[in-house]
Design a protein around this motif. Sequence first.
Motif, mmCIF file in Angstrom:
data_model
loop_
_atom_site.group_PDB
_atom_site.id
_atom_site.type_symbol
_atom_site.label_atom_id
_atom_site.label_comp_id
_atom_site.label_asym_id
_atom_site.label_seq_id
_atom_site.Cartn_x
_atom_site.Cartn_y
_atom_site.Cartn_z
ATOM 1 N N THR A 33 0.882 -1.171 0.000
ATOM 2 C CA THR A 33 0.000 0.000 0.000
ATOM 3 C C THR A 33 0.921 1.223 0.000
ATOM 4 O OG1 THR A 33 -0.041 0.176 2.408
ATOM 5 C CG2 THR A 33 -1.729 -1.228 1.366
ATOM 6 N N SER A 56 0.656 -5.438 -6.634
ATOM 7 C CA SER A 56 0.961 -4.161 -5.985
ATOM 8 C C SER A 56 0.922 -2.990 -6.951
ATOM 9 C CB SER A 56 2.349 -4.228 -5.333
ATOM 10 O OG SER A 56 2.316 -5.028 -4.173
ATOM 11 N N ASN A 67 -0.066 3.321 -5.570
ATOM 12 C CA ASN A 67 1.290 2.860 -5.273
ATOM 13 C C ASN A 67 2.317 3.476 -6.220
ATOM 14 O OD1 ASN A 67 0.470 1.301 -3.127
ATOM 15 N ND2 ASN A 67 0.517 -0.631 -4.235
#
Length: 567
Positions: free
Chosen positions: A218, A238, A243
């Motif tokens: 995160t 991710s 991000n």
Amino acid sequence: MIKADLKIINGQIYNTFTRQFAAKEVAIVDGEFFQIADKLSDDFEFKDILDLKGSYVIPGLIDSHMHIESSMATPTNFSETAIRFGTTTVIADAHEIANTSGIKGLKRFMDQPSLIDTFFAIPSSVPSTNPELETTGGIIGLEEVKELLVDPRIICLGEAMNFKGITSEPNSLIRKIIALCQKKRPRMPLEGHVPNISKEDLAKFIFAGILSDHTQQTPSLIKEKIENGMFIQLQKKSLNKENIETIVKNHFYDYSALVTDDTMADDLINGHLNSIIKLAVKYGLPLEWAIYMTTYTPAQHMHFQDRGVIAPGKIADFVVLNNLDGFSIKNVYKRGVPIDKLSIDDEKPFASEEYHSIHVPNRSAKDFTLRVSKDLKKITANVIEIAAKGTFTKAVKKELLVKDGIVDWQKAGLALLAVQERYGKTGQLTLALVSNSINKSGAIATTWAHDHHNLMVLGTNPDSMAIAYDKVASQQGGYLVVKDKEIVANVQLPIAGIISDEPIDIIGHKLKKVRLAMKDLGYVNTNEIMSLSTLSLLVSPSIKVSDKGIFDVKTQTKIPLLLAGEE
């Protein structure tokens, strides 16, 4: 005269240090870049000239965290596919084959020929926790680590993932492995598996020597980890706008890389690290920095001094792009040789024991039922709730009806998960209940179950579960789906129960059918295969299953399936 292999002309060459493309000529000698210049002198005698006619050239892509076994292919077959997408170097953490086959199997795996430069990590967590929590086919202990540390193909310690062992057990095996690596190879990177861990717990990981993480991130985790000296390797799950914005806003380029981690065969037929680049760019990462984070930063992180840059003395691995907008690959060169001229003709077979690794007892439908006292009318169960995105789970409690001593979990919309010890050591079977999985009559069976890779069956119908169990056991491993009582999709994985010796294209086609069949049974996740396979991963939050029981991941305490009942 300087005798040279190749002269590149009319190319737009990527400069790592300016992050810009410029019209240059390139000389390659003995498989290495010799000179990059506006115009080369006449002091060279070239064997060949490559006229790129304005195409773009970048260094060969380096994947600094990945698992070849996730492709379900041999290293040889994996390399033949990955190199087409620009990947010329990988650092493989082969802890899957180590879990199934120990150090002997790992070494046979490492010995397989490859078109790409394949370096390896020492599997640090085999098993991922300890033998009291899960049964594996092999164990990597201190003696095995000592043996691997002298192998030049080993360049890092693989992802250390035993949370409890790292944070609160100073005398644990993983802490001893870390200490041994620090003593014998003090400059060797120590990789970590640090999911959703912060503050004091994060400090404990870093204090132990773990300086990288590749798990789901995160913005706050990225910032905290990098600010505390941790190198971040961003995989597909991710990659999102938030991000990437964190990386760009804070100029974190030198402290992060793009990696694949796990690429399934049905995804690999369409792309490898190049696909990760495209996705990162889509979410806002400038292409020049995306190239930087798949060439230079992974090379620096792994202490490579011979690659990752188009510069004198570096290995001449490079990718020719038709254009930058679509990152369209025209050709790939390995040590100055186009890949269509590369070949492998010294393949090494796996051992017969790898083809006969599934040793399980016979099971029938009655083994896939939950029986309690006939006096009970209701009972409370601990249920594993599966997330629709990623691999995290959580524990919830459900009250279930009981009829004639049999728990009616189907009526509650649940599925039954069975994990059978497959190495012929204990024969133990563990049952668990899950929600948010399949909801139609059928079952899914696999021996590709992270990280212990015991035989796992998920189903809504005990008869279907028995069929799936028998088939995956008899074929010595695989991933298959039964709808009602018919096998509708099947990938055979006869090598250690996790690998096929078929080409990637064939594995990918079969796996795609498995994925579609899982969806047809009602399984909903951004990656159905990985979601199911990590239900057995005892280091992935927050509740998972092995052959020895259901466990809380953080505390490593056993959780009972059934609680108090009501008469």
